[in-house]
Design a protein around this motif. Structure first.
Motif: not given
Length: 149
Positions: A6-12, A62-64, A33-38, A56-58
């Protein structure tokens, strides 16, 4: 469990994911638990512990994250390449300024050009205007020089 970010704080990197059970779970960067960021809208698979989403894994296939389409360029009957050409060829007379609806500065350029010392100002002014028009993004040009009314 599966759910959607639903949301991710880009700073923290702290975020919220909603599970298929309708509950919301918080997560931290260490839970990813995956490369990249949610990203917002990403479908993920995760384990739960109380109100926390862990490991968490993508979800493959499924659509990103959904991105909103870029807003359309505003309608404008003026062309930045025409304005740049006018600035290059007739710029000292301020013709490009009249073309763009900037009558006041167009008149100022004509008056400056009529004085010999004013050419020292109007020539670089027209050249700088030409460069600005060429490097200005289409959206900004259309917004800045749209006809009123």
């Amino acid at each position: 469990m599966r759910g959607q970010v639903l949301g991710v704080d880009t700073r923290t990197g702290v975020g919220i994911v909603t599970g298929d059970d309708g509950r919301r779970y918080s997560f931290t960067p260490t839970d990813w638990a995956h490369r990249g960021e949610p990203a917002v809208g990403m479908y993920v698979d995760f384990e739960t512990s109380d109100n926390r989403a862990l490991t968490m894994f993508p979800v493959p296939g499924m659509p990103s994250a959904q991105t909103a389409p870029a807003p359309a360029v505003p309608d404008n009957d003026r062309n930045k390449y025409v304005a740049a050409a006018l600035a290059f060829f007739l710029g000292t007379l301020g013709v490009h300024r009249f073309y763009l609806g900037r009558t006041g500065t167009g008149i100022a350029m004509v008056v400056l050009t009529l004085s010999v010392a004013g050419l020292l100002v109007s020539v670089p002014w027209a050249f700088i205007d030409m460069i600005r028009y060429l490097v200005m993004p289409d959206r900004e040009f259309a917004t800045r020089y749209a006809r009123a009314g």
